[in-house]
Design a protein around this motif. Structure first.
Motif: not given
Length: 511
Positions: A314-341
């Motif tokens: 989720f994206l923190d509402p305080n960041l919506v105006d400055s980062h409107p296209t972002s998915m945000g960061k992990a919600i509580p209890f979720a660990e989100i990793l970005v794994i390259n090829d």
């Protein structure tokens, strides 16, 4: 200031007890058309429905399906089935006979409770095994006459309690297996980061067969708030309900947000809103601007999720105006990793696959080891949680500040108006008419829907038969799967391997 988040899962049906435990028992919990249940009454209704289910002598873990519009049955069944030791299988009321039949057969449901018209649409040959059909009102009447169950269950939080069917890029819808812990911790997580409170009123406009739709109920009840279920015909019905009920929380998908921003919102409808939550597709910069203009006092929460892991970011509402296209960061209890090829953690700005780790990860696909193995794999060695992770197939990037951005999908799944649509399912329906020899379904970008379904077919040249294809598809597929355009071809383009060149067709139709 919010209290610390509780990471201890409980059986899902314990949600019916929480408000009373916290002193909110006499506060509204469920606002139906003809009556309102407070939390104490909600607990009583859940207990009676569970008691009736228990008296039906169903085996522990048996699957019970519901196929009805939003109401007392569909709202209470997730908790009642959990209390009775059963597995709930909600069927989207927008689906038609063919899709419902598949879900019943695949899940092995022993009981289907639904509205009379939906039950009548099923044919004798549609049902395999011993599946009892029962009208919705008959089930509710029977529950009223039942005694009480033995209070909250003592189920193991890791036990299976729900199967939610979702379309993939190929084949028929597959059942995602969810445990008590999956759903409980999902409710805790969302209630926490949305800052839900006991005086919140959630308008439940999304289908309760979706993980996002079902969470409207359980996260609100976890916080002690009330839910107003709404099946609407027109966007103006949503605004009207917001004014009538003093709605504070509204969840929707981008196509619905577009329609809602085109309305003339009254102060009575817009001013009570505290938060808007979005999933099922990315918000555009223009749509963010419109929402912020109409609902200036409300927090806007862009979110990303997948049924296999419920919700990821989720994206923190305080960041919506400055980062409107972002998915945000992990919600509580979720660990989100970005794994390259190369299988390593992607650097900032480097594209990779989104991998979701942690206790929100589902238990796999119901009776489908092959597809489970494709999506549910061991977590990368970089994971803190370890265990099984969901490898989403979605390509994302993470910036220097840790914010995630969606890049694209690897598969061909179509997302239209917030619905996940299997191209193969549309194609199979077309070929089954015997009017076409080949069929390709594609999602073409659409400003209002996200993507619209286009169907390219090779078949008859008879104009009457061509018109018949559209009629037959309307009878077999739900409205959201209907092709917006059917393109007839004398021949399909082929790639060097001799297969239909979907990329060439997409390129042609999207220009």
């Amino acid at each position: 200031m919010q209290s610390p988040i509780d990471s201890t899962p409980r059986p899902l049906d314990h949600l019916a007890e929480l408000a009373s435990e916290n002193g909110y028992g006499d506060a509204p919990a469920l606002v139906l058309r003809s009556e309102v249940f407070n939390h104490d009454e909600l607990r009583l209704r859940v207990d009676r429905l569970a008691a009736w289910l228990s008296r039906e002598n169903l085996e522990k873990g048996a699957r019970v399906a519901t196929w009805a519009a939003k109401g007392e049955l569909t709202c209470l069944m997730p908790l009642a089935a959990a209390r009775a030791g059963l597995v709930h299988v909600p069927i989207n009321p927008l689906l038609k006979r063919a899709q419902a039949t598949h879900i019943l057969a695949d899940s092995g449901a022993v009981m289907l409770i639904g509205t009379a018209s939906r039950l009548r649409s099923l044919e004798v040959d549609d049902l395999t095994g011993e599946c009892v059909l029962l009208e919705e009102q008959a089930a509710l009447d029977a529950a009223k006459e039942a005694g009480l169950a033995h209070g909250p269950s003592k189920a193991d939080p890791d036990e299976l309690t729900a199967i939610l069917y979702t379309s993939g890029s190929t084949g028929r819808p597959k059942g995602v297996m969810l445990s008590h812990a999956n759903l409980w911790l999902g409710a805790v997580s969302v209630a926490h980061y949305l800052k839900l409170a006991s005086d919140d009123v959630t308008l439940a406009v999304l289908p309760l067969s979706f993980d996002y739709g079902q969470n409207q109920l359980i996260s609100t009840w976890y916080a002690g708030g009330s839910v107003v279920p709404l099946d609407f015909l027109f966007p103006k019905d949503v605004a009207k309900a917001c004014a009538e009920h003093g709605v504070t929380t509204l969840a929707a998908v981008p196509p619905l947000w577009v329609q809602l921003t085109e309305l003339d919102w009254s102060v009575e409808a817009s001013s009570p809103l505290r938060r808007l939550t979005n999933s099922g597709g990315a918000l555009t910069i223009d749509l963010v601007r419109d929402l912020r203009g109409i609902f200036s006092q409300a927090d806007l929460y862009p979110m990303y999720g997948l049924t296999e892991a419920f919700r990821s970011t989720f994206l923190d509402p305080n960041l919506v105006d400055s980062h409107p296209t972002s998915m945000g960061k992990a919600i509580p209890f979720a660990e989100i990793l970005v794994i390259n090829d190369d299988g390593d953690l992607a650097e900032a700005g480097e594209e990779g696959e989104l991998v979701h780790c942690g206790p929100l990860v589902a238990q796999g696909y119901w009776q489908d080891e092959e597809r489970t193995a494709e999506r549910f794999k061991p977590a990368p060695p970089h994971s803190t949680y370890g265990g099984t992770a969901v490898w989403s197939g979605d390509r994302v990037k993470r910036d220097e500040d840790g914010l995630l951005y969606f890049v694209g999908r690897r598969d061909a799944m179509i997302k239209s108006a917030g619905n996940r649509i299997s191209p193969q399912e549309v194609e199979e329906a077309a070929i089954a008419t015997d009017l076409v020899q080949e069929a390709v379904a594609l999602g073409i970008p659409d400003e209002r829907l996200g993507h619209s379904v286009h169907l390219v077919v090779r078949g008859t040249k008879n104009e009457n038969e061509r018109a018949e294809l559209a009629k037959l598809l309307k009878a077999e597929l739900p409205n959201f799967m209907q092709p917006r355009v059917i393109h007839w071809r004398d021949a399909m383009p082929l790639n060097p391997n001799g297969k239909i060149d979907r990329t060439a067709l997409y390129r042609e139709l999207s220009q």
